[in-house]
Design an enzyme around this catalytic site. Structure first.
Site, mmCIF file in Angstrom:
data_model
loop_
_atom_site.group_PDB
_atom_site.id
_atom_site.type_symbol
_atom_site.label_atom_id
_atom_site.label_comp_id
_atom_site.label_asym_id
_atom_site.label_seq_id
_atom_site.Cartn_x
_atom_site.Cartn_y
_atom_site.Cartn_z
ATOM 1 C CG ASN A 10 -0.191 -0.132 2.502
ATOM 2 O OD1 ASN A 10 0.595 0.744 2.840
ATOM 3 N ND2 ASN A 10 -0.386 -1.221 3.225
ATOM 4 C CG ASP A 57 -7.255 -4.735 5.781
ATOM 5 O OD1 ASP A 57 -6.745 -4.643 6.915
ATOM 6 O OD2 ASP A 57 -7.891 -3.806 5.243
ATOM 7 C CE LYS A 90 9.199 -12.347 -13.883
ATOM 8 N NZ LYS A 90 10.041 -11.776 -14.918
ATOM 9 C CG PHE A 141 -2.610 6.035 13.288
ATOM 10 C CD1 PHE A 141 -1.893 5.892 14.464
ATOM 11 C CD2 PHE A 141 -2.567 7.261 12.621
ATOM 12 C CE1 PHE A 141 -1.144 6.939 14.973
ATOM 13 C CE2 PHE A 141 -1.822 8.315 13.122
ATOM 14 C CZ PHE A 141 -1.113 8.160 14.296
ATOM 15 C CE LYS A 193 -10.773 0.706 10.517
ATOM 16 N NZ LYS A 193 -9.768 1.367 9.668
ATOM 17 C CE LYS A 248 -9.020 -1.956 14.061
ATOM 18 N NZ LYS A 248 -8.123 -2.724 13.206
#
Ligand SMILES: Cc1cc2nc3c(=O)[nH]c(=O)nc-3n(C[C@H](O)[C@H](O)[C@H](O)COP(=O)(O)O)c2cc1C
Length: 399
Positions: free
Chosen positions: A206, A275, A285, A320, A334, A338
């Site tokens: 990401n 995630d 490969k 975060f 969240k 959590k």
């Protein structure tokens, strides 16, 4: 006794640094003065040596203890480094990392927050170069003690007079005190992206740069903490003083974080943990066939939720939530799901903040529903806001 390095640069207001040195001593500081060559045209080293009982430095190659590099010793031993008065020239040099005399070399070698009290003609103070130097220095967490309005030495009116001695002393005391806020406490931070391999040469990742995690580590160090950072392959360098543990995948991050958790009083999950990962990782490969392929992604562990579950009571866990909106509903969900103490929400849909940017704007949401906003600031300033807000809340809840 806390030690302050008092840098004095070439302004008419240099004479007021003598009163500042006396006042700092009255507040219990050992004062070590350092003059620029221009400052020495206004005041003398002998004045500061007589007042402080310490050697006063001017030349970069001076070594009061022979064989010991004074610029490093003074920078390391200082609880605070202040430049008062700070000239336009010194501000520009500090903003650009120029270290061509003893004062700017000590300032560059100092790893704490600089305190800068500018003094100059109002037109100089209002000029673009001085404004941008101050913006750069603020973004690096320097404390600027704004000059007062009034008549300056050249007879002109406006903002440019060195701030009052009590204001400068308060700023120095604030920095010296803040440097002990997390003393004796251990902080665990996860930072950066993870990489989930598809085959030996490709991976899923990401846009996290690791800038926020790095800023959180730097800010915690500035407040006196011992810092461990578990980080994915991030571009942003991490502070050398932090204990750094590199990992690649979410599962490696989870394993390293669980192993490191015992003994930490604070945990901040700033990493952008993928995630999902590929159900199968191909060896070698994957070759192009021209045909579409389907891959199966399986969920990764929720690292910060797992840490919240495993942590001893009393450990403060801060997550975060990077969300493409300013709504706090997802962050609140969240936080509860959590089992966190607080969550820092940031709206990544706003250009210039969040992923890979140098600035951010945090909304801290606490488990009791209260909210604190940093406003748009550099990531280091946001990180200091996060720590100072969280520490104040913790102290309030204990009292
Ligand atoms: C009489 C006099 C007064 C000065 N006052 C200031 C001042 O208040 N603020 C400032 O930024 N520069 C002031 N300057 C200009 C600086 O002394 C000059 O830019 C010098 O190069 C600064 O060197 P330093 O930053 O290494 O101390 C003054 C110069 C003179 C000759």
């Amino acid at each position: 006794m806390p030690t302050v390095v008092l840098g004095i640069s070439g302004s008419v207001a240099a004479y007021r640094a003598a009163d500042l040195a006396r006042e700092l001593m009255r507040h219990g500081f050992t004062v070590r003065a350092c003059l620029t060559d221009a400052a020495a045209k206004f005041v003398t080293p002998a004045l500061f040596e007589a007042l402080t009982g310490q050697p006063c430095l001017q030349d970069t190659f001076e070594e009061p203890d022979r064989g010991r590099m004074a610029h490093i010793d003074w920078a390391r031993q200082a609880d605070a480094v202040v430049v008062a008065p700070a000239t336009a020239n010194v501000l520009a040099k500090l903003a650009h990392g120029i270290a061509d005399d003893m004062l700017t070399t000590i300032a560059l070698a100092h790893t704490g927050r600089l305190i800068l009290a500018p003094a100059m003609n109002p037109a100089m103070f209002a000029s673009d170069p001085v404004r941008s130097a101050l913006d750069v220095l603020r973004s690096r967490a320097a404390v600027i003690v704004e000059p007062d309005e009034g008549e300056v030495a050249c007879g002109e009116q406006g903002q440019g007079k060195l701030a009052s001695i009590p204001q400068i002393v308060r700023a120095i005391e604030g920095v010296a005190r803040a440097g002990r806020l997390l003393e004796g406490q251990r902080v665990l931070i996860t930072s950066g992206p993870t990489q989930e391999p598809f085959d030996q040469v490709r991976f899923l990742t990401n846009r996290s740069s690791g800038k926020m995690g790095s800023a959180l580590a730097r800010a915690a160090l500035l407040l006196g903490a011992e810092v461990t950072v578990i980080h994915g392959p991030q571009r942003e360098p991490l502070p050398m003083e932090a204990h750094r543990i590199p990992v690649q995948t979410a599962r490696e991050m989870e394993e390293a974080a669980f192993a490191a958790l015992p003994g930490h009083q604070w945990v901040v999950g700033a990493a952008a943990v993928a995630d999902y990962r590929f159900a199968q990782v191909e060896s070698g490969k994957h070759r192009r066939t021209g045909e579409p392929i389907s891959v199966t992604l399986v969920p990764n562990p929720d690292v910060v939720a797992g840490l919240a579950h495993a942590a001893e009571p009393g450990v403060r866990l801060i997550g975060f939530a990077a969300e493409p909106s300013s709504e706090l509903d997802v962050a609140r969900r969240k936080l509860a799901a959590k089992g966190l103490w607080a969550i820092a929400a940031n709206d990544v849909s706003v250009p210039g903040i969040g992923f890979d940017a140098d600035a951010n704007a945090l909304t801290l949401v606490f488990a009791d529903g209260t909210v604190a906003e940093s406003g748009r600031r550099s990531k280091l300033e946001c990180a200091l806001f996060l720590w100072e807000t969280c520490i104040a809340r913790q102290l309030n809840s204990q009292s």
